[in-house]
Scaffold this motif. Sequence first.
Motif, PDB file in Angstrom:
ATOM      1  N   ILE A  89     -65.770  27.853  46.540  1.00 20.00           N
ATOM      2  CA  ILE A  89     -64.952  27.669  45.341  1.00 20.00           C
ATOM      3  C   ILE A  89     -63.489  27.755  45.746  1.00 20.00           C
ATOM      4  CG2 ILE A  89     -64.432  28.525  43.013  1.00 20.00           C
ATOM      5  CD1 ILE A  89     -67.070  30.077  43.112  1.00 20.00           C
ATOM      6  N   VAL A  90     -62.652  26.917  45.149  1.00 18.15           N
ATOM      7  CA  VAL A  90     -61.211  27.013  45.355  1.00 18.15           C
ATOM      8  C   VAL A  90     -60.531  27.088  43.997  1.00 18.15           C
ATOM      9  CG1 VAL A  90     -59.136  25.969  46.338  1.00 18.15           C
ATOM     10  CG2 VAL A  90     -61.338  25.702  47.512  1.00 18.15           C
ATOM     11  N   TYR A  91     -59.689  28.112  43.836  1.00 24.96           N
ATOM     12  CA  TYR A  91     -58.839  28.233  42.656  1.00 24.96           C
ATOM     13  C   TYR A  91     -57.435  27.763  43.043  1.00 24.96           C
ATOM     14  CZ  TYR A  91     -62.363  31.307  40.519  1.00 24.96           C
ATOM     15  OH  TYR A  91     -63.510  31.829  39.978  1.00 24.96           O
ATOM     16  N   GLU A  92     -56.870  26.875  42.227  1.00 22.22           N
ATOM     17  CA  GLU A  92     -55.512  26.413  42.467  1.00 22.22           C
ATOM     18  C   GLU A  92     -54.622  26.882  41.321  1.00 22.22           C
ATOM     19  OE1 GLU A  92     -52.953  22.407  43.680  1.00 22.22           O
ATOM     20  OE2 GLU A  92     -55.094  22.233  43.215  1.00 22.22           O
ATOM     21  N   PHE A  93     -53.762  27.852  41.631  1.00 20.98           N
ATOM     22  CA  PHE A  93     -52.784  28.368  40.688  1.00 20.98           C
ATOM     23  C   PHE A  93     -51.384  28.010  41.193  1.00 20.98           C
ATOM     24  CE2 PHE A  93     -56.220  31.564  40.268  1.00 20.98           C
ATOM     25  CZ  PHE A  93     -56.334  31.702  38.884  1.00 20.98           C
ATOM     26  N   LEU A  94     -50.436  27.906  40.283  1.00 18.57           N
ATOM     27  CA  LEU A  94     -49.039  27.810  40.693  1.00 18.57           C
ATOM     28  C   LEU A  94     -48.594  29.161  41.235  1.00 18.57           C
ATOM     29  CD1 LEU A  94     -47.540  25.692  37.781  1.00 18.57           C
ATOM     30  CD2 LEU A  94     -47.813  24.980  40.169  1.00 18.57           C
ATOM     31  N   ALA A  95     -47.814  29.133  42.310  1.00 15.84           N
ATOM     32  CA  ALA A  95     -47.242  30.356  42.870  1.00 15.84           C
ATOM     33  C   ALA A  95     -45.802  30.464  42.371  1.00 15.84           C
ATOM     34  CB  ALA A  95     -47.328  30.339  44.387  1.00 15.84           C
ATOM     35  N   ARG A 285     -41.495  33.290  40.619  1.00 18.75           N
ATOM     36  CA  ARG A 285     -42.859  33.821  40.506  1.00 18.75           C
ATOM     37  C   ARG A 285     -43.276  33.858  39.046  1.00 18.75           C
ATOM     38  NH1 ARG A 285     -40.413  37.269  44.362  1.00 18.75           N
ATOM     39  NH2 ARG A 285     -41.312  37.046  46.453  1.00 18.75           N
ATOM     40  N   ARG A 286     -44.588  33.878  38.834  1.00 17.06           N
ATOM     41  CA  ARG A 286     -45.113  33.719  37.481  1.00 17.06           C
ATOM     42  C   ARG A 286     -46.087  34.814  37.082  1.00 17.06           C
ATOM     43  NH1 ARG A 286     -44.558  28.451  39.441  1.00 17.06           N
ATOM     44  NH2 ARG A 286     -43.672  26.978  37.924  1.00 17.06           N
ATOM     45  N   VAL A 328     -73.197  21.892  38.585  1.00 22.13           N
ATOM     46  CA  VAL A 328     -74.063  21.169  39.510  1.00 22.13           C
ATOM     47  C   VAL A 328     -74.003  21.885  40.865  1.00 22.13           C
ATOM     48  CG1 VAL A 328     -74.394  18.989  40.736  1.00 22.13           C
ATOM     49  CG2 VAL A 328     -73.712  18.984  38.319  1.00 22.13           C
ATOM     50  N   PRO A 329     -75.120  22.120  41.521  1.00 25.01           N
ATOM     51  CA  PRO A 329     -75.061  22.765  42.837  1.00 25.01           C
ATOM     52  C   PRO A 329     -74.127  22.026  43.788  1.00 25.01           C
ATOM     53  CG  PRO A 329     -77.322  22.721  42.056  1.00 25.01           C
ATOM     54  CD  PRO A 329     -76.523  21.899  41.081  1.00 25.01           C
ATOM     55  N   GLY A 330     -73.280  22.781  44.445  1.00 24.78           N
ATOM     56  CA  GLY A 330     -72.278  22.210  45.342  1.00 24.78           C
ATOM     57  C   GLY A 330     -70.979  22.986  45.235  1.00 24.78           C
ATOM     58  N   GLN A 331     -69.926  22.419  45.801  1.00 22.26           N
ATOM     59  CA  GLN A 331     -68.631  23.088  45.809  1.00 22.26           C
ATOM     60  C   GLN A 331     -67.866  22.815  44.512  1.00 22.26           C
ATOM     61  OE1 GLN A 331     -68.188  21.200  49.810  1.00 22.26           O
ATOM     62  NE2 GLN A 331     -66.861  22.964  50.220  1.00 22.26           N
ATOM     63  N   THR A 332     -66.997  23.768  44.152  1.00 20.85           N
ATOM     64  CA  THR A 332     -66.266  23.705  42.887  1.00 20.85           C
ATOM     65  C   THR A 332     -64.780  23.930  43.123  1.00 20.85           C
ATOM     66  OG1 THR A 332     -68.176  24.522  41.633  1.00 20.85           O
ATOM     67  CG2 THR A 332     -66.013  24.771  40.601  1.00 20.85           C
ATOM     68  N   TRP A 333     -63.956  23.120  42.428  1.00 14.88           N
ATOM     69  CA  TRP A 333     -62.499  23.302  42.469  1.00 14.88           C
ATOM     70  C   TRP A 333     -62.017  23.607  41.057  1.00 14.88           C
ATOM     71  CZ3 TRP A 333     -59.607  22.370  47.077  1.00 14.88           C
ATOM     72  CH2 TRP A 333     -58.220  22.601  46.954  1.00 14.88           C
ATOM     73  N   ILE A 334     -61.149  24.620  40.927  1.00 11.16           N
ATOM     74  CA  ILE A 334     -60.647  25.045  39.625  1.00 11.16           C
ATOM     75  C   ILE A 334     -59.135  24.918  39.601  1.00 11.16           C
ATOM     76  CG2 ILE A 334     -60.526  26.942  37.957  1.00 11.16           C
ATOM     77  CD1 ILE A 334     -63.147  28.002  39.238  1.00 11.16           C
ATOM     78  N   ASN A 335     -58.631  24.008  38.782  1.00  9.17           N
ATOM     79  CA  ASN A 335     -57.192  23.845  38.578  1.00  9.17           C
ATOM     80  C   ASN A 335     -56.774  24.606  37.327  1.00  9.17           C
ATOM     81  OD1 ASN A 335     -57.930  20.954  39.945  1.00  9.17           O
ATOM     82  ND2 ASN A 335     -55.860  21.607  40.473  1.00  9.17           N
ATOM     83  N   VAL A 336     -55.849  25.535  37.475  1.00  7.92           N
ATOM     84  CA  VAL A 336     -55.303  26.271  36.333  1.00  7.92           C
ATOM     85  C   VAL A 336     -53.889  25.739  36.085  1.00  7.92           C
ATOM     86  CG1 VAL A 336     -54.705  28.535  35.395  1.00  7.92           C
ATOM     87  CG2 VAL A 336     -56.698  28.284  36.903  1.00  7.92           C
ATOM     88  N   ILE A 337     -53.654  25.208  34.871  1.00  8.80           N
ATOM     89  CA  ILE A 337     -52.384  24.536  34.580  1.00  8.80           C
ATOM     90  C   ILE A 337     -51.687  25.214  33.402  1.00  8.80           C
ATOM     91  CG2 ILE A 337     -53.336  22.364  35.433  1.00  8.80           C
ATOM     92  CD1 ILE A 337     -53.474  21.407  32.510  1.00  8.80           C
ATOM     93  N   PRO A 338     -50.358  25.047  33.283  1.00  8.53           N
ATOM     94  CA  PRO A 338     -49.621  25.659  32.180  1.00  8.53           C
ATOM     95  C   PRO A 338     -49.961  25.008  30.832  1.00  8.53           C
ATOM     96  CG  PRO A 338     -48.154  25.070  33.999  1.00  8.53           C
ATOM     97  CD  PRO A 338     -49.471  24.407  34.268  1.00  8.53           C
ATOM     98  N   LEU A 339     -49.792  25.787  29.748  1.00  5.18           N
ATOM     99  CA  LEU A 339     -49.975  25.251  28.397  1.00  5.18           C
ATOM    100  C   LEU A 339     -49.026  24.096  28.125  1.00  5.18           C
ATOM    101  CD1 LEU A 339     -50.427  28.476  26.231  1.00  5.18           C
ATOM    102  CD2 LEU A 339     -52.109  26.670  26.597  1.00  5.18           C
ATOM    103  N   SER A 340     -47.870  24.162  28.735  1.00  5.56           N
ATOM    104  CA  SER A 340     -46.914  23.060  28.630  1.00  5.56           C
ATOM    105  C   SER A 340     -46.688  22.486  30.020  1.00  5.56           C
ATOM    106  CB  SER A 340     -45.591  23.558  28.042  1.00  5.56           C
ATOM    107  OG  SER A 340     -44.646  22.508  27.979  1.00  5.56           O
TER     108      SER A 340
END
Length: 350
Positions: A89-95, A285-286, A328-340
């Motif tokens: 799993i990969v989480y992608e957050f803004l730094a 930073r956020r 679904v079985p397999g790898q997962t990517w999670i994009n976390v984006i701003p409300l705006s």
Amino acid sequence: MRKWSLIGILLLLTLVVACNKDDDAKNDVDEDEVEQNEEDVEVEDNEPEFIYPFTGLSSEKEVNNRALAVMINNHSNARPQTGLVQADIVYEFLAEGPISRFLAIYQSQIPEMVGPVRSARSYYIETAKAHEAIYIYHGAANFIEEDLRQGWVENLNGAYYDNDQFLFKRESFRVAPHNSYVLLENAYEVASRNNIETERNHKPLDFYSLSELEELVLTGEQANDVVVKYFDNLVVSYKYNPETELYTRYVNGEVTADLITNQSMELANILIFETEHEVIDSAGRRFIDIESGGEGYLIQKGQIQKVEWRNVDGLMKPFINGEIAKLVPGQTWINVIPLSPGLTDAVTYE
């Protein structure tokens, strides 16, 4: 007398034949039941006895190695990364500013080397902790490092092993802070030396079973090409391959591939969650809200579905009609984006 004896013999033969027919019929029924039971067993046996908890893919043996959560650099000077494509799993957050950073969860595959590795942020730490993973990073702000020392999450900090050549090394083809790499295969040994548990029976995420996949019909919209625009200089996109039923990831038009092997990132699931973001200092930073819930998308098998995300035991999870949405079985990517700009303006698909 002979006449009655003959009649008696005929009656006896008739009874024997009838009994044999009953036995044959009973045997036929028993055989049918056995065949049916065998078929039921065969169907059940199609499901793997062991699975990897973060991919849902089958394993030949029981899985009890503890997950490793690595902070991975996504600055343009840090691409292409090494070992990223092997994460479950990969989480992608803004730094800070217009730069994202990854929290990559490794458990089913432990690559030899992963990086470049970067510094800690609170929302990455909380996510690693919720996965019950050992958190691996390189450096942190003083107030965060103090909390980590106090046991926020069990961790390995590259600042204490900088270029020791066993757990961390500096590569000469890149300059600091984009050149720190963790020798991930050695992480369990170093963790053991620090009295950190290296085994854990992780609770599996919610995956479709093989029998469910055979009959699966998704009700979303077509999504063969998906674009997530964080900023003009940070555009993530995914392209669907109907033959593999996987999505290839791109950033700014370049395929996300391994520096050493050139293997591309191929994903079974993509999650996009919108949530509150707030800049909290002059460095950009956020604060990112990973608790309150919100709206999102789940993308799999060429389809996109609207979801609601909720925090469940510390993890951001998708729900559809009040029920947790399966992966679904397999790898997962999670994009976390701003409300705006949010889902409406930041995400496009066709």
